[in-house]
Design an enzyme around this catalytic site. Sequence first.
Site, PDB file in Angstrom:
ATOM      1  N   ASP A   1     -14.535  -2.157 -23.459  1.00  0.00           N
ATOM      2  CA  ASP A   1     -14.603  -0.852 -22.341  1.00  0.00           C
ATOM      3  C   ASP A   1     -15.603  -0.064 -22.590  1.00  0.00           C
ATOM      4  O   ASP A   1     -15.964   0.817 -21.696  1.00  0.00           O
ATOM      5  CB  ASP A   1     -13.109  -0.493 -22.103  1.00  0.00           C
ATOM      6  CG  ASP A   1     -12.637  -1.547 -21.265  1.00  0.00           C
ATOM      7  OD1 ASP A   1     -12.930  -2.579 -20.602  1.00  0.00           O
ATOM      8  OD2 ASP A   1     -11.569  -0.947 -20.558  1.00  0.00           O
TER       9      ASP A   1
ATOM     10  N   MET B   1     -10.531   4.338  -9.687  1.00  0.00           N
ATOM     11  CA  MET B   1      -9.277   4.973  -9.368  1.00  0.00           C
ATOM     12  C   MET B   1      -8.252   3.790  -9.260  1.00  0.00           C
ATOM     13  O   MET B   1      -8.129   3.108  -8.297  1.00  0.00           O
ATOM     14  CB  MET B   1      -9.255   5.664  -8.049  1.00  0.00           C
ATOM     15  CG  MET B   1     -10.208   7.121  -8.180  1.00  0.00           C
ATOM     16  SD  MET B   1      -9.775   7.972  -6.697  1.00  0.00           S
ATOM     17  CE  MET B   1     -10.222   7.094  -5.397  1.00  0.00           C
ATOM     18  N   GLY B   2      -7.637   3.447 -10.335  1.00  0.00           N
ATOM     19  CA  GLY B   2      -6.377   2.748 -10.336  1.00  0.00           C
ATOM     20  C   GLY B   2      -5.108   3.540 -11.132  1.00  0.00           C
ATOM     21  O   GLY B   2      -5.081   4.730 -10.804  1.00  0.00           O
ATOM     22  N   ASN B   3      -4.308   2.784 -11.686  1.00  0.00           N
ATOM     23  CA  ASN B   3      -3.204   3.495 -12.344  1.00  0.00           C
ATOM     24  C   ASN B   3      -4.044   4.261 -13.491  1.00  0.00           C
ATOM     25  O   ASN B   3      -3.642   5.428 -13.833  1.00  0.00           O
ATOM     26  CB  ASN B   3      -2.160   2.381 -13.008  1.00  0.00           C
ATOM     27  CG  ASN B   3      -0.977   3.175 -13.439  1.00  0.00           C
ATOM     28  OD1 ASN B   3      -0.635   4.016 -12.830  1.00  0.00           O
ATOM     29  ND2 ASN B   3      -0.914   2.977 -14.866  1.00  0.00           N
TER      30      ASN B   3
ATOM     31  N   ILE C   1      -6.964   2.125  -6.112  1.00  0.00           N
ATOM     32  CA  ILE C   1      -6.999   3.228  -5.181  1.00  0.00           C
ATOM     33  C   ILE C   1      -8.090   3.412  -4.508  1.00  0.00           C
ATOM     34  O   ILE C   1      -8.419   3.672  -3.175  1.00  0.00           O
ATOM     35  CB  ILE C   1      -6.161   4.425  -5.947  1.00  0.00           C
ATOM     36  CG1 ILE C   1      -5.180   4.266  -6.433  1.00  0.00           C
ATOM     37  CG2 ILE C   1      -6.506   5.609  -4.979  1.00  0.00           C
ATOM     38  CD1 ILE C   1      -4.488   5.524  -7.146  1.00  0.00           C
TER      39      ILE C   1
END
Length: 399
Positions: A147, A208-210, A333
Amino acid sequence: MSKTISINAGSSSLKWQLYLMPEEKVLAKGLIERIGKDDAISTVKFNGQEASETLAIKDHTAAVKILLDDLIHLDIIKSYDEITGVGHRVVAGGTYFNESALVDSEEVIKKVEELALLAPLHNKANAAGIRAFKKILPDITSVVVFDTAFHTTMPEVAYRYPLPNKYFTENQVRKYGAHGTSHYYVAHEAAKILEKPIEKLKLITVHMGNGVSLTAVDGGKSVDTSMGFTPLGGVMMGTRTGDLDPAVIPYLMDNTEDFKTPEDIRRIFNNESGLLGISELSNDMREIEAATAAGNKNATLAYNMFIDRIIKHIGAYAAVMNGVDAIVFTAGIGENDAHIRSEIMKHFDWLGADIVTEKNEKRPVYGVISSNAAKVKVLVIPTDEELVIARDVERLKTK
């Protein structure tokens, strides 16, 4: 043709996707949850079907065997021998791994485990997945994809913290970022959609996620990103604080009973803060929005704080790059919440960005959602980290 599995191993889960390569066709995907429990769940999706079973899975090695046996049982593969490569998502590569690497020695796995200092919630679990596949399929090509790798192009001015130099030279304290595979993928997809060379583009990618992070991508390279030394830094997230004044920590240690150990700090900042901490309701944006619509004050504050932090980072990154050509939304999101996108982008009329309501609210949405006249394009692109991982397996297999 070859069959490659992309793996994302968590402490008690194994998310996977099986590809036919180089066609990049998804043959099956699935999730094993509750590893280490007697009521673990293995779910496989294939050809529009879904198969699920509940059983005891004691560890990651057992989970990998269940995964492979399920593929055979469902006639997706005939034998283990059909699997020719596996790629593992690893959160932290530090300065040691600036690109994906073959797992061709025990030293590579040990280094991944050592780097758990930078991602204590992730790297050990990632390494467990690597070891499990090595045990069951020792001879196939095994690759680690980091990552942090995409962010190794950040200039020193962006990745250094203003601490005494010795903490950088002796302890490697600096910004590493995260979600790099996602930012890399959507940046390159945006260039294709805009029909421009990525080397000529200035992009801000918004994952945009958790977990939430933003990256300034200039000429195809990450030049700044919101997550920091660990994925805890940056903007407010589902359960993480994001950035805050470091003096908060000793203050809370001195004045509350909740902050007594480093583990207390990690737990509260990583798991009990963010949307969940402010709303006292949920880390799920859908629940936050429903509660906001119902007039819940805490949920409304959490929602507005979330948007506020993202707006500030977009503005900052436009300044860092001295302009921006496009803003790209992705992840749970970012891909699915039209209202959040609209609330964020209404603050950037001055930048020459806009959103066309009909494009923004279309489901599913893909590609440009701004007007043809917009100086700064706005895009929604579903991320595909698993595909990037599979591609890297194929690339390194032929080296």
